[in-house]
Design an enzyme around this catalytic site. Structure first.
Site, mmCIF file in Angstrom:
data_model
loop_
_atom_site.group_PDB
_atom_site.id
_atom_site.type_symbol
_atom_site.label_atom_id
_atom_site.label_comp_id
_atom_site.label_asym_id
_atom_site.label_seq_id
_atom_site.Cartn_x
_atom_site.Cartn_y
_atom_site.Cartn_z
ATOM 1 C CE LYS A 79 -3.769 2.066 2.765
ATOM 2 N NZ LYS A 79 -4.578 2.128 3.938
ATOM 3 C CB SER A 162 -7.798 4.104 3.056
ATOM 4 O OG SER A 162 -7.047 3.297 4.103
ATOM 5 C CB SER A 186 -8.556 1.263 6.227
ATOM 6 O OG SER A 186 -9.161 2.359 6.076
#
Length: 495
Positions: A79, A162, A186
């Site tokens: 990420k 996210s 998330s």
């Protein structure tokens, strides 16, 4: 006949690489090819083929010399909230569009130390603020314009956020594993929306060093993969104390989270909060959760009703506390030391103002403004201090519930993934989708999402929450469920 490389999980790939049935370079090239073929999903924001292949060749050399780590040669993607050397680290924001870190985040370094090969960086909501991965300001790799990440089960739907890019990379078999971060859900919510497995460990288990901060008392790293077995292997490599770099890192030794995977579930008490299965949960989601609980009963577990009475209060509490911490953490992005700087300004004050106006997106600005407001004179006691008190009460609710159960279960989200743009200009609609993941985050408890069925054509995730340091028990419960079902093996058509 062996499954194609992209349908093999972390454990299967590690075994194949160790047995030299496939080389790390071959695996890396295979996944790089899939990433190019599915650029339209907008999952990756940065790819460096030569850097990836160099890591793969090093893994092959280590394997040949018998000096390889436990996950040597297995590809992974990170990420873009974790800083990395060799790839840009943008946090999905224009503010850091050109930033390159001189060091690796501890989580990245630990996984590399286990021998894993980095495929690239994954799209995320800007500074990890969002529930849909629509708040992104950095173009995806291979695309000219900024695009929301698309759910491979239905390209017109969001993947969750996210960590949406991470969830899509695994669900679409563009990578066997990905790192994610969970501030208010998330990891768990996008794992649910994309039909994969993801786990957030106890707060402080994984170092936050090198993870671009959103809310420091909530942010926690975790793995996302196809199965609980894969997540156990990844979590074992990721966790461990980091006292010299992260003051919130717990002084708890690293452990083998796969040690209890095959233990019997006979007598396991699964607490189902009445607040998690009431109004507001879509009928199809409720049906999938009930079917999963029935499967657990077949495996010897016992269902008990518990209560988490302050579940609804977790939304205002979280969005006060997280915004307050964001307003503090993001004050460092002012155009002075690094990141974006406005081109035209008359003085220092105007440089600050224009830099932040240009560099931050709407959702980030919204949360900074909320956070600054609740921390301001005259409102600190009324909002921030009260939220901290209720946060303590939410944590106490969990401890009361754990007197009657070993694991808590319920939906990861009240609905399946919604259409891209469906919530339009209503950020509160996104906030409400986090109602079942926020409580565990506020309490600092470990939680995970496990595929457990479908509502129509879209995946549903079962959320499992454990007590502090109960990751091995959670992974055991998830693994035994996955041995008895095949929801985690389902893949979107065409992938």
């Amino acid at each position: 006949m062996s499954a194609p490389l992209h349908h093999r999980g972390v454990a299967a790939l590690a075994r194949a690489l160790a047995a030299r049935e496939v080389s790390a370079e071959e695996a890396a090239r295979h996944f790089l090819g899939r990433m190019k073929a599915h650029q339209d999903l907008a999952a990756f924001v940065s790819v460096d083929e030569e850097a990836t292949l160099a890591q793969a060749r090093a893994a092959d050399a280590a394997l040949a010399a018998g000096k390889a780590g436990p996950l040597a040669g297995v590809p992974i993607a990170h990420k873009d909230i974790f800083v990395t050397t060799g790839w840009p680290s943008t946090a999905g924001s224009r503010m850091l569009a050109d930033y390159r870190s001189p060091f690796d985040a501890t989580v990245v370094r630990k996984l590399a130390g286990a021998g894993m090969v980095t495929l690239g960086k994954l799209s995320c909501d800007e500074f990890a603020m969002g529930s849909a991965n629509e708040n992104v300001a950095v173009p995806a790799a291979g695309l000219d314009a900024v695009s929301p990440v698309r759910n491979p089960w239905d390209r017109e739907r969001v993947p969750g956020g996210s960590s949406g890019g991470s969830a899509v990379a695994v669900a679409a078999a563009l990578a066997p594993a990905a790192t994610g971060t969970d501030t208010g859900g998330s990891i768990r919510q996008p794992a649910s929306f994309c039909g994969i497995t993801g786990i957030k460990p106890t707060y402080g288990r994984a170092s936050r060093y090198g993870m671009i901060a959103f809310a420091s008392s909530l942010d926690q790293a975790g793995p996302m993969a196809r199965s609980a077995e894969d997540c156990a292997l990844l979590l074992s490599a990721m966790c461990g104390p980091d006292p010299d770099r992260d003051s919130t890192s717990l002084d708890v030794p690293a452990e083998d989270f796969s040690r209890q995977l095959h233990a019997s579930l006979e007598g396991l008490r699964i607490g189902v909060p009445k607040e998690f299965v009431g109004e507001g949960v879509a009928p199809g989601v409720r049906a999938a959760i009930e079917a999963a609980l029935a499967e657990y009963e077949k495996l010897g577990a016992r269902r008990v009703e518990v209560s988490l009475p302050r579940t609804e209060l977790s939304i205002p509490v979280y969005y006060i506390l997280a915004a307050a911490e964001a307003s503090s953490n993001l004050s460092r992005f002012d155009g002075v030391k690094f990141g974006h700087r406005a081109a035209q300004y008359k003085d220092l004050a105007e440089m600050y103002a224009k830099t932040r106006a240009e560099g931050f997106g709407d959702e980030v600005k919204r949360r900074i403004m909320i956070g600054t407001y609740v921390l301001s004179h005259g409102y600190y006691d009324a909002y921030y201090l009260q939220a901290q008190k209720v946060r303590r009460m939410i944590a106490d609710d969990f401890q009361q519930a754990f007197r009657d159960c070993d694991v808590i279960a319920g939906p990861a989200a009240p609905t399946v993934a919604w259409k891209i743009g469906e919530h339009g200009g209503d950020p509160v609609a996104d906030y409400l989708a986090d109602v079942f993941t926020l409580p565990a985050s506020l309490a600092g408890l470990p939680g995970m999402s496990v595929p457990c069925g479908f509502d129509g054509s879209m995946p549903v995730g079962l959320q499992l929450i454990g007590n502090y340091f109960g990751e091995a028990k959670l992974l055991n419960a998830a693994h035994r469920f996955q041995q008895a079902t095949d929801w985690h093996r389902k893949t979107p058509e065409g992938f």
